[in-house]
Scaffold this motif. Structure first.
Motif, PDB file in Angstrom:
ATOM      1  N   GLY A 103      25.808  40.242  37.348  1.00  0.00           N
ATOM      2  CA  GLY A 103      25.026  41.076  38.251  1.00  0.00           C
ATOM      3  C   GLY A 103      25.084  40.636  39.693  1.00  0.00           C
ATOM      4  N   LEU A 104      26.058  39.836  40.070  1.00  0.00           N
ATOM      5  CA  LEU A 104      26.233  39.382  41.446  1.00  0.00           C
ATOM      6  C   LEU A 104      27.280  40.277  42.110  1.00  0.00           C
ATOM      7  N   ALA A 105      26.870  41.006  43.134  1.00  0.00           N
ATOM      8  CA  ALA A 105      27.752  41.985  43.778  1.00  0.00           C
ATOM      9  C   ALA A 105      28.709  41.273  44.735  1.00  0.00           C
ATOM     10  N   LEU A 106      29.783  40.751  44.191  1.00  0.00           N
ATOM     11  CA  LEU A 106      30.780  40.045  44.994  1.00  0.00           C
ATOM     12  C   LEU A 106      32.159  40.441  44.494  1.00  0.00           C
ATOM     13  N   ASP A 107      32.971  41.022  45.371  1.00  0.00           N
ATOM     14  CA  ASP A 107      34.293  41.487  44.967  1.00  0.00           C
ATOM     15  C   ASP A 107      35.404  40.859  45.807  1.00  0.00           C
ATOM     16  N   HIS A 108      35.158  39.645  46.301  1.00  0.00           N
ATOM     17  CA  HIS A 108      36.146  38.946  47.126  1.00  0.00           C
ATOM     18  C   HIS A 108      35.870  37.447  47.053  1.00  0.00           C
ATOM     19  N   VAL A 109      36.749  36.673  47.673  1.00  0.00           N
ATOM     20  CA  VAL A 109      36.561  35.221  47.757  1.00  0.00           C
ATOM     21  C   VAL A 109      35.710  34.901  48.984  1.00  0.00           C
ATOM     22  N   ARG A 110      34.729  34.022  48.796  1.00  0.00           N
ATOM     23  CA  ARG A 110      33.987  33.469  49.923  1.00  0.00           C
ATOM     24  C   ARG A 110      34.142  31.954  49.898  1.00  0.00           C
ATOM     25  N   PRO A 159      48.343  42.687  31.717  1.00  0.00           N
ATOM     26  CA  PRO A 159      47.374  43.657  31.169  1.00  0.00           C
ATOM     27  C   PRO A 159      46.280  43.018  30.326  1.00  0.00           C
ATOM     28  N   GLN A 160      46.608  41.978  29.566  1.00  0.00           N
ATOM     29  CA  GLN A 160      45.587  41.324  28.746  1.00  0.00           C
ATOM     30  C   GLN A 160      44.549  40.607  29.624  1.00  0.00           C
ATOM     31  N   ILE A 161      44.997  40.077  30.762  1.00  0.00           N
ATOM     32  CA  ILE A 161      44.063  39.441  31.697  1.00  0.00           C
ATOM     33  C   ILE A 161      43.221  40.499  32.387  1.00  0.00           C
ATOM     34  N   ALA A 162      43.866  41.559  32.869  1.00  0.00           N
ATOM     35  CA  ALA A 162      43.176  42.596  33.618  1.00  0.00           C
ATOM     36  C   ALA A 162      42.155  43.356  32.768  1.00  0.00           C
ATOM     37  N   ALA A 163      42.298  43.302  31.456  1.00  0.00           N
ATOM     38  CA  ALA A 163      41.340  43.979  30.589  1.00  0.00           C
ATOM     39  C   ALA A 163      39.963  43.325  30.659  1.00  0.00           C
ATOM     40  N   ARG A 164      39.908  42.050  31.089  1.00  0.00           N
ATOM     41  CA  ARG A 164      38.625  41.343  31.095  1.00  0.00           C
ATOM     42  C   ARG A 164      38.310  40.660  32.430  1.00  0.00           C
ATOM     43  N   ALA A 165      39.194  40.796  33.404  1.00  0.00           N
ATOM     44  CA  ALA A 165      38.961  40.209  34.722  1.00  0.00           C
ATOM     45  C   ALA A 165      39.380  41.219  35.779  1.00  0.00           C
ATOM     46  N   VAL A 166      38.566  41.361  36.824  1.00  0.00           N
ATOM     47  CA  VAL A 166      38.845  42.370  37.842  1.00  0.00           C
ATOM     48  C   VAL A 166      39.721  41.774  38.940  1.00  0.00           C
ATOM     49  N   PRO A 167      40.657  42.559  39.476  1.00  0.00           N
ATOM     50  CA  PRO A 167      41.457  42.068  40.602  1.00  0.00           C
ATOM     51  C   PRO A 167      40.646  42.120  41.890  1.00  0.00           C
ATOM     52  N   PHE A 168      40.990  41.252  42.828  1.00  0.00           N
ATOM     53  CA  PHE A 168      40.356  41.294  44.150  1.00  0.00           C
ATOM     54  C   PHE A 168      41.367  40.814  45.175  1.00  0.00           C
ATOM     55  N   THR A 169      41.165  41.226  46.427  1.00  0.00           N
ATOM     56  CA  THR A 169      42.136  40.894  47.477  1.00  0.00           C
ATOM     57  C   THR A 169      41.508  40.212  48.680  1.00  0.00           C
ATOM     58  N   PRO A 229      35.058  36.338  41.993  1.00  0.00           N
ATOM     59  CA  PRO A 229      34.883  37.012  40.706  1.00  0.00           C
ATOM     60  C   PRO A 229      35.658  36.290  39.611  1.00  0.00           C
ATOM     61  N   ALA A 230      35.026  36.099  38.472  1.00  0.00           N
ATOM     62  CA  ALA A 230      35.680  35.445  37.335  1.00  0.00           C
ATOM     63  C   ALA A 230      36.048  36.515  36.301  1.00  0.00           C
ATOM     64  N   SER A 231      35.751  36.282  35.035  1.00  0.00           N
ATOM     65  CA  SER A 231      36.080  37.258  33.993  1.00  0.00           C
ATOM     66  C   SER A 231      34.833  37.644  33.223  1.00  0.00           C
ATOM     67  N   ASP A 232      34.955  38.716  32.443  1.00  0.00           N
ATOM     68  CA  ASP A 232      33.855  39.215  31.614  1.00  0.00           C
ATOM     69  C   ASP A 232      32.611  39.503  32.446  1.00  0.00           C
ATOM     70  N   GLY A 233      32.822  40.067  33.652  1.00  0.00           N
ATOM     71  CA  GLY A 233      31.724  40.520  34.478  1.00  0.00           C
ATOM     72  C   GLY A 233      30.958  39.442  35.205  1.00  0.00           C
ATOM     73  N   THR A 234      31.506  38.236  35.289  1.00  0.00           N
ATOM     74  CA  THR A 234      30.787  37.142  35.945  1.00  0.00           C
ATOM     75  C   THR A 234      31.421  36.776  37.275  1.00  0.00           C
ATOM     76  N   VAL A 235      30.631  36.064  38.081  1.00  0.00           N
ATOM     77  CA  VAL A 235      31.092  35.522  39.360  1.00  0.00           C
ATOM     78  C   VAL A 235      30.837  34.017  39.340  1.00  0.00           C
TER      79      VAL A 235
END
Length: 372
Positions: free
Chosen positions: A172-179, A44-54, A192-198
């Motif tokens: 502001g980079l619209a990427l929600d997966h690994v490339r 939960p502490q990680i997920a509060a600042r980093a988004v999950p992706f699959t 995607p990294a943490s705190d809204g960055t990629v």
């Protein structure tokens, strides 16, 4: 954290002041590692600042594979938390469990008692010297491990530096997966990294990386535009949040334990970062080691025997991934057999997931890839 939760007296030392980042960490955490974070109660502490992706989109020499790596114990998510977030969460969890944590402490030598390691010698920021004795010293201190050097841990299967990375972070980079893009002697990746960055990274062969040391930004843009033009086209619409980082490392396997000492994570086995296996590997090995230490210190088994079994188990699990990563890091043109395999599984989600599992540590490459 795990040993403190079992009631052992644990002293945790880190040479940096917290929170701190780690410039050379490929901080993608595969579902295996995320499952450990979940089971340990710190996700939960990680997920509060980093988004999950699959999702993964992997372009292997022009053959594009899309899908996701296999889930682990019901966990299908990946995360990319920066190390200043991840390491702080884990250190705080260790303290809550009862460990004593001292940062700004640099270990410089080991205490020996006969043929056994029996503690550490360290210095603080003010130059003061500290000596602490312990029944076991665990080196989780990275590829340049002081514990490994002072304990005389043998190295084998050494690989030279083959490729290196230049990367930075964008908002502001619209990427929600690994490339991931791989071409002969070059590549690029993003996640995607943490705190809204990629994170976006360019892969250069090591000689190119050395030549680019005076202008990393130009080398980064040239490489990403070359191998991943669609990814590069997204960058002008986003905001870069910091400068460009660069990193490279050699690969090796060290013996994992000896009398009074053990190694975990990159201190014991360092793979090229191309498969981003370091953190997930470290989590699994930490759990394996904690179980062995508990068996040894509790009296259920002889400690040295338990540590030897940890070393054997680590190598049995990880060496196929080590060899696979070393091959992938060469960014070589695929053989026709391998290229045909990529094309064959392109429209097969199950086989694509198995191949992705070779990266995500769920499927042994020895069982998946064509023998040729």
């Amino acid at each position: 954290m795990l040993l403190a939760r079992e009631g052992y007296r644990v002293l945790l030392l880190d040479r940096d002041r917290f929170p701190s980042d780690m410039g050379q960490s490929t901080h993608l955490i595969h579902p295996l590692g995320v499952a450990h974070l979940r089971d340990w109660g710190v996700l939960p502490q990680i997920a509060a600042r980093a988004v999950p992706f699959t999702g993964w989109r992997v372009d292997l020499h022009g053959t594009v594979l899309s899908g996701a790596p296999p889930a682990v114990n019901g966990c299908e998510d990946s995360y990319g938390p920066r190390r200043y977030l991840l390491d702080t969460v884990l250190a705080e969890a260790a303290v809550v469990a009862g460990a004593e944590f001292r940062d700004g402490i640099r270990v410089v030598d080991l205490v020996e008692d006969g043929n056994r390691v029996a503690g550490i010698v360290a210095t603080a920021a003010d130059g003061s010297r500290q000596v602490e004795r312990a029944r076991l010293v665990i080196g989780a201190d990275g590829p340049n491990s002081v514990v490994a050097r002072c304990a005389g841990a043998n190295e084998s299967l050494c690989e030279p530096i083959v490729q290196s990375n230049i990367w930075s972070y964008w908002e502001g980079l619209a990427l929600d997966h690994v490339r991931l893009y791989i071409r002969e002697r070059k590549g690029a990746f993003a996640f995607p990294a943490s705190d809204g960055t990629v994170l976006v990274s360019a892969n250069l062969m090591h000689d190119e990386f050395v030549a680019a040391r005076h202008d990393r930004e130009a080398a980064f843009h040239a490489r990403v535009e070359d191998v991943a033009p669609n990814l590069h086209a997204m960058l002008p619409g986003a905001t870069r949040t910091e400068g460009f980082h660069g990193g490279c490392t050699r690969a090796f396997v060290r013996e994992a334990a000896g009398p009074g000492w053990a190694l975990v994570g990159d201190a014991g086995m360092k793979k090229d970062p191309v498969t981003a296996q370091g953190i997930s590997t470290a989590f699994r090995c930490a759990e394996m080691l904690a179980e062995a230490v508990d068996d040894g210190l509790s009296g259920r088994r002889d400690l040295d025997e338990a540590l030897a079994d940890y070393a054997t188990e680590r190598d049995r699990w990880l060496l196929p991934y080590y060899r696979f990563t070393a091959q992938l890091a060469r960014f070589a043109k695929p053989t026709e057999t391998l290229a045909a395999y990529y094309r064959e599984i392109q429209d097969d989600p199950a086989e694509t997931a198995r191949l992705f599992g070779c990266v995500a540590l769920t499927h042994s490459p020895d069982d998946v890839l064509p023998p040729a």
